[in-house]
Design a protein around this motif. Structure first.
Motif, PDB file in Angstrom:
ATOM      1  N   ALA A 288      99.257  44.853  38.345  1.00  0.00           N
ATOM      2  CA  ALA A 288     100.476  44.291  38.947  1.00  0.00           C
ATOM      3  C   ALA A 288     101.673  45.226  38.817  1.00  0.00           C
TER       4      ALA A 288
ATOM      5  N   VAL B  13     101.581  42.428  44.724  1.00  0.00           N
ATOM      6  CA  VAL B  13     101.954  41.050  44.453  1.00  0.00           C
ATOM      7  C   VAL B  13     100.696  40.216  44.248  1.00  0.00           C
TER       8      VAL B  13
ATOM      9  N   GLN C  64     102.620  35.867  40.294  1.00  0.00           N
ATOM     10  CA  GLN C  64     104.028  36.108  40.574  1.00  0.00           C
ATOM     11  C   GLN C  64     104.695  35.048  41.441  1.00  0.00           C
TER      12      GLN C  64
END
Length: 163
Positions: free
Chosen positions: A16, A30, A35
Protein backbone atom coordinates in the motif's frame (compact mmCIF):
# COMPACT_ATOMS: atom_id res chain seq x y z
CA UNK A 1 1.92 9.68 -21.88
CA UNK A 2 2.21 7.27 -18.99
CA UNK A 3 3.82 3.89 -19.33
CA UNK A 4 2.95 1.29 -16.75
CA UNK A 5 5.81 -0.88 -15.57
CA UNK A 6 4.55 -4.24 -14.33
CA UNK A 7 7.25 -5.53 -12.00
CA UNK A 8 7.58 -2.54 -9.64
CA UNK A 9 3.80 -2.43 -9.25
CA UNK A 10 3.69 -6.12 -8.46
CA UNK A 11 6.21 -5.76 -5.67
CA UNK A 12 4.15 -2.99 -4.09
CA UNK A 13 0.65 -4.51 -4.33
CA UNK A 14 0.63 -5.72 -0.75
CA UNK A 15 2.48 -2.79 0.79
CA UNK A 16 0.00 0.00 0.00
CA UNK A 17 2.87 2.39 -0.77
CA UNK A 18 2.91 4.71 -3.79
CA UNK A 19 5.19 3.71 -6.63
CA UNK A 20 7.01 6.12 -8.95
CA UNK A 21 5.89 5.38 -12.51
CA UNK A 22 7.68 7.25 -15.29
CA UNK A 23 6.10 10.59 -16.17
CA UNK A 24 3.02 10.30 -13.96
CA UNK A 25 5.11 10.81 -10.83
CA UNK A 26 3.78 9.14 -7.72
CA UNK A 27 0.91 6.82 -8.53
CA UNK A 28 -1.24 5.87 -5.55
CA UNK A 29 -1.97 2.27 -4.69
CA UNK A 30 -5.41 2.06 -3.09
CA UNK A 31 -6.73 -0.96 -1.21
CA UNK A 32 -10.49 -0.41 -1.38
CA UNK A 33 -11.05 -2.36 1.87
CA UNK A 34 -8.20 -1.01 4.00
CA UNK A 35 -8.18 2.63 2.89
CA UNK A 36 -11.83 3.21 1.98
CA UNK A 37 -13.74 0.70 4.14
CA UNK A 38 -15.26 -1.67 1.58
CA UNK A 39 -16.43 -4.86 3.24
CA UNK A 40 -15.91 -8.21 1.55
CA UNK A 41 -18.03 -9.90 4.18
CA UNK A 42 -20.56 -11.39 1.76
CA UNK A 43 -23.47 -9.51 3.34
CA UNK A 44 -25.92 -7.63 1.14
CA UNK A 45 -26.29 -5.12 3.98
CA UNK A 46 -22.76 -3.93 3.14
CA UNK A 47 -23.68 -3.01 -0.45
CA UNK A 48 -24.39 0.71 0.03
CA UNK A 49 -21.14 1.24 1.95
CA UNK A 50 -19.23 -0.72 -0.69
CA UNK A 51 -20.62 1.50 -3.45
CA UNK A 52 -19.34 4.55 -1.59
CA UNK A 53 -15.94 2.97 -0.89
CA UNK A 54 -15.36 1.93 -4.52
CA UNK A 55 -16.37 5.35 -5.86
CA UNK A 56 -14.24 7.24 -3.31
CA UNK A 57 -11.23 5.08 -4.22
CA UNK A 58 -11.74 5.63 -7.97
CA UNK A 59 -12.24 9.38 -7.46
CA UNK A 60 -9.06 9.58 -5.37
CA UNK A 61 -7.11 7.81 -8.11
CA UNK A 62 -8.57 10.10 -10.79
CA UNK A 63 -7.68 13.20 -8.73
CA UNK A 64 -4.08 11.98 -8.49
CA UNK A 65 -3.67 11.40 -12.22
CA UNK A 66 -4.00 7.62 -12.05
CA UNK A 67 -3.12 4.64 -9.91
CA UNK A 68 -4.07 1.15 -8.83
CA UNK A 69 -7.33 0.15 -7.16
CA UNK A 70 -6.83 -3.19 -5.42
CA UNK A 71 -9.79 -5.37 -4.39
CA UNK A 72 -8.63 -7.99 -1.83
CA UNK A 73 -10.22 -11.42 -1.33
CA UNK A 74 -13.83 -11.38 -0.15
CA UNK A 75 -17.35 -11.04 -1.53
CA UNK A 76 -18.32 -7.42 -2.15
CA UNK A 77 -22.01 -6.79 -2.74
CA UNK A 78 -22.78 -3.67 -4.77
CA UNK A 79 -25.93 -1.66 -5.54
CA UNK A 80 -24.49 0.98 -7.89
CA UNK A 81 -21.69 1.28 -10.38
CA UNK A 82 -18.33 3.04 -10.15
CA UNK A 83 -17.11 5.69 -12.57
CA UNK A 84 -13.44 5.22 -13.45
CA UNK A 85 -11.06 7.63 -15.15
CA UNK A 86 -7.89 7.35 -17.18
CA UNK A 87 -4.64 5.74 -16.02
CA UNK A 88 -6.32 3.27 -13.69
CA UNK A 89 -5.50 -0.34 -13.03
CA UNK A 90 -8.13 -2.34 -11.13
CA UNK A 91 -6.79 -5.55 -9.63
CA UNK A 92 -9.44 -8.00 -8.46
CA UNK A 93 -7.53 -10.47 -6.32
CA UNK A 94 -8.04 -14.21 -6.62
CA UNK A 95 -10.69 -15.00 -4.03
CA UNK A 96 -12.43 -11.65 -4.56
CA UNK A 97 -15.95 -11.51 -5.98
CA UNK A 98 -17.87 -8.36 -6.83
CA UNK A 99 -21.52 -9.32 -6.80
CA UNK A 100 -24.78 -7.53 -7.51
CA UNK A 101 -27.28 -7.08 -4.68
CA UNK A 102 -30.27 -7.92 -6.87
CA UNK A 103 -32.87 -6.91 -4.31
CA UNK A 104 -31.44 -3.49 -3.62
CA UNK A 105 -29.89 -2.60 -7.00
CA UNK A 106 -30.38 1.12 -7.48
CA UNK A 107 -28.55 1.47 -10.78
CA UNK A 108 -29.03 5.19 -10.82
CA UNK A 109 -26.91 7.96 -12.25
CA UNK A 110 -24.26 7.80 -14.92
CA UNK A 111 -22.87 4.41 -13.87
CA UNK A 112 -26.25 2.69 -13.95
CA UNK A 113 -26.40 -0.96 -15.01
CA UNK A 114 -22.68 -1.69 -14.73
CA UNK A 115 -20.09 -2.23 -11.99
CA UNK A 116 -17.41 -0.17 -13.78
CA UNK A 117 -17.95 2.54 -16.39
CA UNK A 118 -15.57 5.13 -17.77
CA UNK A 119 -16.19 8.75 -16.80
CA UNK A 120 -16.57 9.99 -20.37
CA UNK A 121 -18.73 7.08 -21.56
CA UNK A 122 -21.16 9.45 -23.28
CA UNK A 123 -18.48 11.42 -25.14
CA UNK A 124 -18.39 11.41 -28.93
CA UNK A 125 -14.58 11.21 -29.23
CA UNK A 126 -11.76 9.33 -27.52
CA UNK A 127 -11.34 10.91 -24.11
CA UNK A 128 -10.37 8.27 -21.53
CA UNK A 129 -7.29 6.08 -21.84
CA UNK A 130 -5.13 3.42 -20.18
CA UNK A 131 -7.73 1.40 -18.28
CA UNK A 132 -6.74 -2.07 -17.08
CA UNK A 133 -8.87 -4.57 -15.18
CA UNK A 134 -7.09 -7.74 -14.16
CA UNK A 135 -6.62 -10.42 -11.52
CA UNK A 136 -7.97 -13.82 -10.65
CA UNK A 137 -11.18 -12.55 -9.07
CA UNK A 138 -14.76 -12.62 -10.34
CA UNK A 139 -17.21 -9.93 -11.40
CA UNK A 140 -20.57 -11.68 -10.98
CA UNK A 141 -23.38 -9.84 -12.70
CA UNK A 142 -25.43 -13.00 -13.34
CA UNK A 143 -27.45 -12.63 -10.14
CA UNK A 144 -29.21 -9.62 -11.63
CA UNK A 145 -29.32 -8.45 -15.19
CA UNK A 146 -31.55 -5.48 -15.99
CA UNK A 147 -32.36 -5.08 -19.66
CA UNK A 148 -29.25 -3.15 -20.67
CA UNK A 149 -26.81 -4.45 -18.05
CA UNK A 150 -23.09 -5.15 -18.43
CA UNK A 151 -20.44 -5.81 -15.78
CA UNK A 152 -18.03 -3.37 -17.42
CA UNK A 153 -18.98 -0.55 -19.80
CA UNK A 154 -16.20 1.28 -21.58
CA UNK A 155 -16.70 3.47 -24.64
CA UNK A 156 -14.44 6.01 -26.36
CA UNK A 157 -11.43 4.66 -24.46
CA UNK A 158 -7.94 4.22 -25.85
CA UNK A 159 -5.67 1.41 -24.59
CA UNK A 160 -7.92 -0.96 -22.61
CA UNK A 161 -6.63 -4.20 -21.12
CA UNK A 162 -8.88 -6.74 -19.49
CA UNK A 163 -6.97 -9.80 -18.36
Amino acid sequence: MATFVEEPLFMEWRTAKPVAINDIGLVPYVNVAVQFGAKGDGLTSSAAGNDTAFQLAATYIEANGGGTLYVPAGTYYRRNGTLIGSNIKIIIDQGATIKCDAVGWEGSGVAANSFFRNINYNASVLTDHDITIEGGGVIDWDTFAPGDAHSIRLRYVDRVNIK
